[in-house]
Design an enzyme around this catalytic site. Structure first.
Site, short mmCIF file in Angstrom:
data_model
loop_
_atom_site.label_atom_id
_atom_site.label_comp_id
_atom_site.label_asym_id
_atom_site.label_seq_id
_atom_site.Cartn_x
_atom_site.Cartn_y
_atom_site.Cartn_z
N HIS A 170 14.72 35.55 -1.47
CA HIS A 170 14.46 35.56 -0.05
C HIS A 170 13.06 36.07 0.32
O HIS A 170 12.60 35.89 1.44
CB HIS A 170 15.59 36.41 0.55
CG HIS A 170 15.44 37.07 1.82
ND1 HIS A 170 15.72 38.39 2.05
CD2 HIS A 170 15.05 36.56 3.01
CE1 HIS A 170 15.53 38.68 3.30
NE2 HIS A 170 15.13 37.61 3.90
N HIS A 173 20.57 43.89 9.27
CA HIS A 173 19.33 43.62 10.01
C HIS A 173 19.46 42.48 11.03
O HIS A 173 18.73 41.50 11.02
CB HIS A 173 18.10 43.50 9.11
CG HIS A 173 18.11 42.49 7.99
ND1 HIS A 173 18.45 41.19 8.15
CD2 HIS A 173 17.75 42.63 6.70
CE1 HIS A 173 18.31 40.55 7.00
NE2 HIS A 173 17.89 41.40 6.10
FE1 FEO Z 1 19.98 40.93 -0.24
FE2 FEO Z 1 16.80 39.92 0.57
O1 FEO Z 1 18.15 41.11 0.08
#
Ligand code: FEO
Length: 400
Positions: free
Chosen positions: A145, A24
């Site tokens: 995250h 991404h």
């Molecule tokens: Fe590795 Fe926020 O995913």
């Protein structure tokens, strides 16, 4: 390559993505891994899954140990699809498994992502699940995250399954930090932190405080190698990055239309270097912004140069500043500069964007018409000297 043993009854059963080059927007020149782990006790727990196209690779490693049908618990530490993507296939095979997730956020995130009626088992801070000789304890780590993120701690083995935190985007044929070497793994861990976790420095510090109360013998993240020998090194690095510690270093990041902004960039770099700091210069057309962001992490000053195009920022500079604003670097000094033809504007806009990124912006920047004169380049050198002096006297210091 089969499964890999971390401890008695604890295995890595994830997948290796050798060829991904863009995650991404983050350039992954070394690929990555999606780490899943299996704990085999009286009860069997699968901790996270892998990105959907890698389901078969994960299953081949799990079924070397147990059939999928024997799994009692699947732990979803994070809803993002690089870890949850194989849940639909796993849950259709592991029919007796309960799906453990963080209450409220994991629960609703999974429902909104997969639209199913899986048997969810929401957990909260300190919830534990007995597997037999050992327990899983759940530790929410919001925004590391996503809001749904949590770590799972295998209490009796002192293993922390840390999810995205402490990860690196790095594919390798070995699974442990001491098999790769700190010289290879630390730059990748820094790049990962800078591009994924930098906006959450304060939450990193809170999480580090919470985790410091655990007796941790090994940190098993969801990407990259497992911290078997150097877990204290990465925890200390996260504390420093979370505080925004920096080195005596400046970046000059720019793009150029006809070479004038580049002349200014090089003069500024010369002025800074004359005062002692390390300087790195990046032309945005030739550099990757996620690589630059790794350098932003421990720099003390970030100077951004843009020519004026159509009364605005040059597109590559605008994209860089947008990315920088989202990552909110801590404790940096900055300034903008650039050349323009008949009408300016880019320098003022870049100054505004730097301010919105949380950077302390110096003066009004440097904007010159057409090709800079020797006198104007001397002004750039002098401005560079001023910046060099300012950052040399700054307080925080990280080792090179
Ligand atoms: Fe590795 Fe926020 O995913």
């Amino acid at each position: 390559m089969g499964n890999v043993r971390l401890a008695e009854g604890v295995y890595w059963v994830g997948a290796i993505d050798w060829n991904i080059r863009n995650f991404h927007g983050y350039s992954t020149r070394l690929g990555t891994t999606y780490n899943a782990y299996l704990v085999v006790d009286e009860k069997i727990a699968l901790i996270d899954t892998v990105k959907a196209p890698f389901y078969s690779e994960m299953v081949s490693r799990v079924t070397e140990l147990v059939p999928l049908q024997d799994i009692d618990y699947v732990v979803s530490n994070h809803v993002e699809m690089d870890h949850s993507g194989s849940l639909p296939m796993v849950m259709s095979e592991a029919k007796k498994a309960k799906l453990i997730t963080l209450e409220k956020f994991g629960d609703s995130g999974l429902k909104k992502t997969f639209h199913t009626d899986w048997p969810l088992m929401p957990v909260k801070e300190g919830s534990e699940v007995e597997l037999g000789k050992r327990r899983l304890r759940f530790i929410p780590t919001p925004m590391l995250h996503w809001p749904d993120s949590m770590c799972t701690y295998l209490v009796e083995d002192n293993i922390l399954f840390s999810m995205d935190a402490f990860g690196q985007h790095m594919a390798s044929s070995v699974r442990f930090d001491d098999e790769v070497g700190l010289d290879v793994v630390m730059p990748e861990a820094a790049k990962y932190y800078a591009n994924i976790l930098m906006p959450f420095g304060d939450l990193i510090l809170k999480a580090a405080d919470k985790l410091s109360r655990l007796d941790i013998g090994m940190i098993a993240p969801s990407h990259g190698v497992i911290w078997r020998s150097h877990h204290e090194v990465i925890v200390q690095a996260y504390a420093a990055w979370g505080r925004g510690d920096s080195r005596n270093k400046a970046l000059v990041v720019y793009d150029t239309m006809w070479g004038s902004t580049e002349k200014m960039a090089l003069a500024l770099a010369q002025g800074i270097a004359n005062e002692g700091p390390e300087v790195r210069v990046y032309n945005l057309t030739r550099s990757d912004q996620s690589d630059i962001m790794k350098e932003v992490l421990d720099a003390r000053a970030v100077l951004v140069g843009s020519p004026t195009l159509n009364n605005g920022l040059f597109p590559s500079v605008a994209a860089f500043l947008t990315y920088l604003k989202g990552l909110k670097p801590k404790g940096k000094l900055g300034a903008a500069f650039g050349s323009h033809g008949w009408a300016g504007g880019a320098v003022k806009l870049a100054q505004q964007e730097l301010g919105q990124a949380g950077i302390e912006v110096m003066d009004s920047g440097l904007a010159f018409k057409f090709v800079p004169t020797e006198e104007e380049l001397s002004q750039c050198i002098d401005f560079g000297r001023t910046i060099g002096n300012r950052i040399t006297g700054a307080r925080t210091e990280l080792p090179a």
